[in-house]
Design a protein around this motif. Sequence first.
Motif, PDB file in Angstrom:
ATOM      1  N   ILE A 104       7.296  26.341  21.048  1.00  0.00           N
ATOM      2  CA  ILE A 104       7.720  25.261  20.161  1.00  0.00           C
ATOM      3  C   ILE A 104       9.238  25.319  20.109  1.00  0.00           C
ATOM      4  N   LEU A 105       9.874  24.618  21.068  1.00  0.00           N
ATOM      5  CA  LEU A 105      11.334  24.562  21.091  1.00  0.00           C
ATOM      6  C   LEU A 105      11.817  23.703  19.937  1.00  0.00           C
ATOM      7  N   GLN A 106      12.711  24.251  19.139  1.00  0.00           N
ATOM      8  CA  GLN A 106      13.199  23.521  17.971  1.00  0.00           C
ATOM      9  C   GLN A 106      14.704  23.292  18.067  1.00  0.00           C
ATOM     10  N   ARG A 107      15.097  22.088  17.682  1.00  0.00           N
ATOM     11  CA  ARG A 107      16.519  21.802  17.571  1.00  0.00           C
ATOM     12  C   ARG A 107      16.734  21.015  16.287  1.00  0.00           C
ATOM     13  N   LYS A 108      17.945  21.087  15.766  1.00  0.00           N
ATOM     14  CA  LYS A 108      18.248  20.377  14.533  1.00  0.00           C
ATOM     15  C   LYS A 108      18.652  18.942  14.838  1.00  0.00           C
ATOM     16  N   LYS A 109      18.191  18.045  13.974  1.00  0.00           N
ATOM     17  CA  LYS A 109      18.566  16.636  14.070  1.00  0.00           C
ATOM     18  C   LYS A 109      19.379  16.278  12.835  1.00  0.00           C
ATOM     19  N   ASN A 110      20.556  15.709  13.032  1.00  0.00           N
ATOM     20  CA  ASN A 110      21.451  15.359  11.935  1.00  0.00           C
ATOM     21  C   ASN A 110      21.779  16.574  11.079  1.00  0.00           C
ATOM     22  N   LYS A 161      16.338  29.807  29.537  1.00  0.00           N
ATOM     23  CA  LYS A 161      15.933  31.162  29.188  1.00  0.00           C
ATOM     24  C   LYS A 161      16.000  31.305  27.670  1.00  0.00           C
ATOM     25  N   PRO A 162      14.869  31.577  26.991  1.00  0.00           N
ATOM     26  CA  PRO A 162      14.894  31.699  25.531  1.00  0.00           C
ATOM     27  C   PRO A 162      15.679  32.933  25.094  1.00  0.00           C
ATOM     28  N   THR A 163      16.462  32.789  24.032  1.00  0.00           N
ATOM     29  CA  THR A 163      17.246  33.906  23.496  1.00  0.00           C
ATOM     30  C   THR A 163      16.904  34.223  22.046  1.00  0.00           C
ATOM     31  N   ALA A 164      16.172  33.357  21.380  1.00  0.00           N
ATOM     32  CA  ALA A 164      15.743  33.611  19.996  1.00  0.00           C
ATOM     33  C   ALA A 164      14.336  33.058  19.821  1.00  0.00           C
ATOM     34  N   THR A 165      13.356  33.964  19.785  1.00  0.00           N
ATOM     35  CA  THR A 165      11.961  33.545  19.658  1.00  0.00           C
ATOM     36  C   THR A 165      11.333  34.168  18.421  1.00  0.00           C
ATOM     37  N   GLN A 166      10.325  33.512  17.898  1.00  0.00           N
ATOM     38  CA  GLN A 166       9.589  33.991  16.731  1.00  0.00           C
ATOM     39  C   GLN A 166       8.104  33.816  16.991  1.00  0.00           C
ATOM     40  N   PRO A 167       7.337  34.921  17.136  1.00  0.00           N
ATOM     41  CA  PRO A 167       5.896  34.766  17.325  1.00  0.00           C
ATOM     42  C   PRO A 167       5.264  34.096  16.116  1.00  0.00           C
ATOM     43  N   TRP A 168       4.274  33.241  16.374  1.00  0.00           N
ATOM     44  CA  TRP A 168       3.623  32.524  15.278  1.00  0.00           C
ATOM     45  C   TRP A 168       2.121  32.736  15.366  1.00  0.00           C
ATOM     46  N   LYS A 209     -13.111  24.622  29.735  1.00  0.00           N
ATOM     47  CA  LYS A 209     -12.520  25.951  29.678  1.00  0.00           C
ATOM     48  C   LYS A 209     -12.151  26.298  28.244  1.00  0.00           C
ATOM     49  N   THR A 210     -12.047  27.585  27.989  1.00  0.00           N
ATOM     50  CA  THR A 210     -11.615  28.092  26.692  1.00  0.00           C
ATOM     51  C   THR A 210     -10.226  28.694  26.850  1.00  0.00           C
ATOM     52  N   VAL A 211      -9.314  28.270  25.990  1.00  0.00           N
ATOM     53  CA  VAL A 211      -7.944  28.784  26.048  1.00  0.00           C
ATOM     54  C   VAL A 211      -7.602  29.495  24.752  1.00  0.00           C
ATOM     55  N   LYS A 212      -6.843  30.549  24.882  1.00  0.00           N
ATOM     56  CA  LYS A 212      -6.305  31.249  23.712  1.00  0.00           C
ATOM     57  C   LYS A 212      -4.808  31.058  23.735  1.00  0.00           C
ATOM     58  N   LEU A 213      -4.310  30.303  22.779  1.00  0.00           N
ATOM     59  CA  LEU A 213      -2.931  29.848  22.767  1.00  0.00           C
ATOM     60  C   LEU A 213      -2.074  30.752  21.880  1.00  0.00           C
ATOM     61  N   HIS A 214      -1.045  31.332  22.475  1.00  0.00           N
ATOM     62  CA  HIS A 214      -0.104  32.203  21.757  1.00  0.00           C
ATOM     63  C   HIS A 214       1.164  31.384  21.488  1.00  0.00           C
ATOM     64  N   PHE A 215       1.326  30.919  20.254  1.00  0.00           N
ATOM     65  CA  PHE A 215       2.444  30.039  19.922  1.00  0.00           C
ATOM     66  C   PHE A 215       3.678  30.839  19.509  1.00  0.00           C
ATOM     67  N   TYR A 216       4.831  30.371  19.997  1.00  0.00           N
ATOM     68  CA  TYR A 216       6.114  30.964  19.643  1.00  0.00           C
ATOM     69  C   TYR A 216       7.085  29.854  19.250  1.00  0.00           C
ATOM     70  N   PHE A 217       7.844  30.085  18.188  1.00  0.00           N
ATOM     71  CA  PHE A 217       8.991  29.231  17.916  1.00  0.00           C
ATOM     72  C   PHE A 217      10.137  29.710  18.812  1.00  0.00           C
ATOM     73  N   VAL A 218      10.807  28.770  19.455  1.00  0.00           N
ATOM     74  CA  VAL A 218      11.986  29.086  20.266  1.00  0.00           C
ATOM     75  C   VAL A 218      13.152  28.334  19.647  1.00  0.00           C
ATOM     76  N   ASN A 219      14.059  29.092  19.042  1.00  0.00           N
ATOM     77  CA  ASN A 219      15.140  28.488  18.262  1.00  0.00           C
ATOM     78  C   ASN A 219      16.490  28.489  18.970  1.00  0.00           C
ATOM     79  N   ALA A 220      16.573  29.198  20.094  1.00  0.00           N
ATOM     80  CA  ALA A 220      17.825  29.192  20.877  1.00  0.00           C
ATOM     81  C   ALA A 220      17.497  29.563  22.314  1.00  0.00           C
TER      82      ALA A 220
END
Length: 321
Positions: free
Chosen positions: A11-17, A66-73, A89-100
């Motif tokens: 989950i790549l995040q960027r700030k808006k405004n 290349k991610p430099t700041a991640t947060q497991p979720w 198929k069955t998937v197991k999804l490992h979500f991460y926030f990527v902030n930089a």
Amino acid sequence: MNNITHVAVAILQRKKNGEQREFLLASRPQGKGWAGWWEFPGGKIEVGESPEQALTRELGEELGIKPTATQPWIIRTFDYPATDDAPAKTVKLHFYFVNAWVGEVSPKEGQQLSWQSAQNITVSPILPANVPIMKALALPPVYAISNLQEMGEQAYFESLKSQLKCGLQMIQVREKHLNKALFIEFAEKVIKLAKPYDAKVLMSEDIALARELGADGVHLPSQSLLMLKTKPAGLMVSASCHNARELAHAEALGLDFVLLSPVKSTLSHPEADSLGWQNFSEMIADITLPVYALGGMTLTDLPVALTYGARGVAFQRGIRS
């Protein structure tokens, strides 16, 4: 039974405004199953890889970064049905926030890319496994509970205004020491102050009053939750939960989110057994509702709460961290 495919999801995040965060979605390229559907970037975790290693590799291959700041979720399992172009198929999804990250985001596999706001998704269709994630992302990571009694009115409203300016987005008005007239007067002030910042205000327990005052929603104690047969229409509805039965009932009703407590011991309820982070994580493992950690929380607990699967933290603040 299908074999489980483990997938690292970013989950790549960027700030808006300067404030509201946007996240990146990508369309699945032609030639792949579910082609044209939108999803978060990421891909299969290969044998011998950790989820973090797979995340870094996939983001390099798909987006050139290349991610430099991640947060497991959260980790969620989803069963995809068979389609014309893909087997079941069955998937197991490992979500991460990527902030930089390092590098410029660009499509490396012929996919389309789009920065989106959780409050206003403009691309479709969305892969089914990602729909509940979108709902969770539409909520802020901090849920503030009013704290007038401890602080006093002047200090509370000065602090609330400051925190709204800093991005506070959701407040529960809960002041049991006030009579109804004073509670209404207080709640009206909170709603008026929050409105210019588009912050959500939820009334504690009283559904009719929430509607009367034009609040965004209502927060129910666990006793009221268990008596509820249907979710009140036209309101955001949350509830306090302490056990699996209450969590299951909240999910069956389709509430917007819940608070699970107490994660840690608190001064207000020293006799209550605290859950601890591991029990918290296990209790919400199969819950698709967004869950906030409550009980002994401060803002410094947010990264840990996210790691254990919470959407965020809830606590009384005036509004303090």
